[in-house]
Design a protein around this motif. Structure first.
Motif, mmCIF file in Angstrom:
data_model
loop_
_atom_site.group_PDB
_atom_site.id
_atom_site.type_symbol
_atom_site.label_atom_id
_atom_site.label_comp_id
_atom_site.label_asym_id
_atom_site.label_seq_id
_atom_site.Cartn_x
_atom_site.Cartn_y
_atom_site.Cartn_z
ATOM 1 N N TRP A 1 0.931 -1.291 -0.038
ATOM 2 C CA TRP A 1 -0.074 0.088 -0.099
ATOM 3 C C TRP A 1 0.848 1.246 -0.048
ATOM 4 O O TRP A 1 0.463 2.412 -0.418
ATOM 5 C CB TRP A 1 -1.013 -0.118 1.171
ATOM 6 N N CYS B 1 -5.187 -8.261 0.630
ATOM 7 C CA CYS B 1 -4.939 -6.707 0.860
ATOM 8 C C CYS B 1 -5.010 -6.001 -0.463
ATOM 9 O O CYS B 1 -5.082 -4.560 -0.624
ATOM 10 C CB CYS B 1 -3.652 -6.322 1.378
ATOM 11 N N GLN B 2 -5.430 -6.362 -1.668
ATOM 12 C CA GLN B 2 -5.812 -5.960 -2.809
ATOM 13 C C GLN B 2 -7.379 -5.666 -2.913
ATOM 14 O O GLN B 2 -7.693 -4.725 -3.767
ATOM 15 C CB GLN B 2 -5.355 -6.886 -3.908
ATOM 16 N N LEU C 1 -8.201 -1.636 -3.007
ATOM 17 C CA LEU C 1 -7.879 -0.977 -4.563
ATOM 18 C C LEU C 1 -8.792 -1.295 -5.490
ATOM 19 O O LEU C 1 -9.301 -0.382 -6.296
ATOM 20 C CB LEU C 1 -6.644 -1.494 -4.955
ATOM 21 N N TRP D 1 -9.407 -5.791 5.869
ATOM 22 C CA TRP D 1 -9.399 -5.683 4.244
ATOM 23 C C TRP D 1 -10.602 -5.976 3.664
ATOM 24 O O TRP D 1 -10.965 -5.587 2.429
ATOM 25 C CB TRP D 1 -8.269 -6.647 4.003
#
Length: 702
Positions: free
Chosen positions: A29, A144-145, A148, A267
């Motif tokens: 990030w 964690c994507q 986005l 997340w």
């Protein structure tokens, strides 16, 4: 595939000096945040540059005059040449694959490389004892994507606001970021399967371990989402795609939340929060825009809702939708999502606004494809007095809901020269941009300067506009006749009020298929004739080049509906010819100034669509070169050669120029390659002093 553990895996290192899994997520990030920060900085600099040009009192406001702006222009030119580059489309059978420009591809590749490097950092894929660690690291990097992907998907887009990009442009990144997530999740699953395969344990885990079941279900749903988002599949039915996309999104988020351990569920909550934020803002703004209590109600409006629309059939299966006294404000080049539940229930479609705020109305030209757009056309055809059916008062206007406006483009007023190219209905995007600049020219003549938040020396730095419109049939001219009349009348008025008016406007209209287009075998031999003109109701389309054909005076209102050609390879590059027969001309006109003979190639007969007769409406007197100093549009048969068109404008430019294109993918690809070639030819990045080229390609279709 087992992320469950009694101890917090995220805070543990994978050994050999590798950072913890939480640290890897933070590192990712940090990279994403840096990219967004860089885009934000560029957006701020571009806005400051635009203001600086409008305050510049010199004769060349769009030309950099300091070391800082010269350096910035050079760096910008280098980045543009790389990012605009694209390879030629690939044709497989009857399907043509168009490739994206290099710039967005490099960004997606950078994201993928970052993910893979962090996932495998200091982990040996050949070491069987590290396969479980790789399963953990790829799982943590996959989850964690999620923020986005949802940051790139929302219409109320935070990244778009910071970077000055439209949500429609970011949607391409959203799809490819989702595919990167799918690849990471697949690697995550495969390494767990690889580890279990040593003990023949895969089937047992899938049948007996709840965490593995949930993870596998999440991967299956994600795979389905990725496959159905491929353009050929989602294009089969846009309405079905949107519905299933929402349903599968909910299922995917639920499956991921159940699969992930507590330490990484943040997340999952972040994307949920982003979706809620997007929906709340949209609903609040939608309520303000559509509830009559917040606006002065129109005579046509209902007691509750603000907007009432009229639907009018046009040639070529096109519906004109008009909303008077809208409750929103917008800028040229923007679009809204339009909903009419009484005609197309529970559907919302994006349509470009073909009018300006000063018109006092929202106007859309909608081609009937499938689904909702075809229902609009059927409704308009059944309830139109021109077709012999007198509509009842209750159906003259239908309540509609608008959401928006959306869409972002750099202000074209800051550029020295502007080239606008449109194919077919792409003119709904470029004509408002044309009108916006010309209206500013008129305001400058009237002395309306310095009305903004800062004291501008001028309202626009633009000195010349080159407008090109490619259509299949002259019947399409009716769509924007009044707008073109208005533009030409404004320029004529400016020249009459100010004899030394130096602004330039040149309009070319290319007709590729028409019921009046003749094949070379029926056309007369090459014979230089005096200037011919095609007189239309309100417009004088003059053939100012020496062309060979019979004089043809036809009103666009009596023309038949738009036609389409049969799919055949394009003819070799050659000259254009006058419309005057019944076939399709695939000839590419290299240079309008050198068109002297008729050399069009008939690639197939014209196929008629449904014809809609439209009454003649003259909003302004006829413009002609004899009574006005304003030039008339040039009408040619064939296809344009963008490189020559753009080069001629750039040769006169005294500052940065803008090229805007909206149309079929083939036209957009040609313009991209032309801009890259000319930018390199002008060698802006080599310090020649030539000015840069800003390119905006508006996506055409879903």
């Amino acid at each position: 595939m087992d992320l469950m553990s009694d101890m917090p895996m995220g805070s543990m290192s994978m050994g050999d000096g590798a950072p913890s899994l939480f640290t890897l997520q933070k590192m990712y990030w940090a990279v994403v945040g840096s990219a967004i920060g860089a885009a934000t900085l560029v957006n701020i600099l571009n806005r400051l540059l635009a203001q600086h040009r409008l305050r510049d009192s010199s004769l060349t406001p769009a030309k950099p005059k300091s070391l800082f702006f010269n350096t910035y222009a050079t760096l910008t030119a280098i980045v543009r040449e790389i990012s605009y580059a694209t390879i030629h489309p690939l044709t497989v059978g009857n399907y043509t694959i168009h490739f994206p420009p290099l710039g967005p591809v490099l960004i997606i590749l950078a994201n993928l490389i970052t993910i893979l490097v962090l996932s495998f950092y200091k982990l040996d894929t050949a070491d069987v004892w590290k396969w479980e660690d790789i399963g953990y690291s790829t799982g943590f990097m996959a989850i964690c994507q999620l923020p986005l992907i949802f940051l790139l998907a929302g219409r109320q887009n935070i990244i778009g606001f910071l970077a000055g990009m439209s949500y429609a442009s970011l949607n391409w990144f959203h799809r490819w970021a989702a595919r990167t997530l799918w690849l990471t999740a697949t690697i995550h699953m495969c390494f767990w399967f690889r580890d279990w395969a040593r003990y023949d344990y895969i089937k047992y885990e899938l049948y007996n371990d709840e965490l593995t079941k949930r993870g596998f279900a999440a991967w299956v749903i994600l795979t389905f989402i990725v496959v159905t988002s491929i353009r050929p599949i989602r294009g089969l039915s846009y309405e079905v795609f949107v519905l299933q996309h929402l349903v599968t999104f909910v299922g995917f988020i639920v499956a991921v939340w159940m699969h992930a351990p507590d330490e990484v569920r943040i997340w999952v909550w972040i994307p949920i929060g982003l979706v809620v934020f997007d929906r709340v803002v949209r609903y609040v703004w939608g309520a303000y825009a559509n509830l009559a209590v917040f606006h002065r109600k129109s005579d046509k409006g209902s007691r509750v809702w603000t907007h009432s629309a009229t639907f009018t059939p046009m040639p070529g299966n096109i519906t004109r939708v008009t909303v008077d006294n809208p409750g929103i404000n917008w800028q040229a080049g923007q679009h809204v999502f339009l909903t009419c539940h009484t005609i197309v229930p529970l559907q919302s479609h994006p349509f470009t606004i073909a009018s300006l705020p000063e018109d006092g109305k929202l106007e859309f030209f909608i081609r009937a494809e499938n689904g909702g757009t075809r229902r609009f056309f059927r409704f308009a055809s059944k309830n139109d007095k021109v077709l012999g059916v007198e509509p009842a008062p209750a159906v003259r206007g239908r309540t509609v809901f608008v959401e928006g406006p959306y869409g972002t483009i750099r202000s074209l007023r800051q550029f020295d020269s502007v080239i606008l190219l449109a194919g077919g209905m792409g003119a709904t995007f470029t004509i408002p941009l044309l009108r916006d600049i010309v209206s500013v020219w008129t305001k400058e003549i009237n002395g309306q300067i310095g009305q903004g938040s800062f004291q501008a020396k001028r309202l626009a730095a633009t000195k010349r506009i080159r407008f090109v419109w490619v259509i299949k049939s002259r019947a399409q001219l009716i769509l924007f006749e009044s707008q073109l009349q208005s533009v030409l009348a404004d320029v004529a008025e400016c020249r009459l009020r100010q004899p030394d008016f130096q602004k330039e406007l040149e309009i070319s209209i290319y007709i590729t298929c028409d019921e009046k287009l003749e094949a070379p075998t029926t056309a007369p031999p090459s014979l230089p004739l005096p200037t011919q003109s095609l007189v239309t109701s309100g417009l004088d389309f003059s053939y100012e080049k020496g062309l060979s054909a019979e004089k043809d005076n036809v009103s666009i209102h009596s023309a038949s509906a738009e036609s389409s050609s049969t799919a055949e390879p394009p003819a070799p590059v050659g000259k254009g010819c006058l419309p005057g027969g019944g076939c399709c001309c695939t000839t590419q006109i290299e240079d309008e100034d050198q068109v002297t003979t008729c050399a069009c190639t008939c690639s197939g007969p014209v196929r008629s669509e449904q014809t809609i007769a439209t009454p003649t409406v003259n909003e302004k007197p006829t413009l002609s070169t004899a009574s006005s100093p304003s030039p008339s549009p040039t009408v040619l048969s064939g296809r344009p050669y963008p490189q020559t068109i753009i080069r001629k404008v750039l040769e006169k430019a005294e500052g940065e120029s803008a090229v805007v294109v909206c149309g079929p993918p083939g036209l957009s690809d040609d313009v991209r390659r032309s801009v890259v070639y000319l930018s390199d030819e002008r060698a802006v990045h080599k310090g020649t002093g030539a000015q840069g080229i800003y390119l905006h390609v508006e996506n055409f279709g879903y």
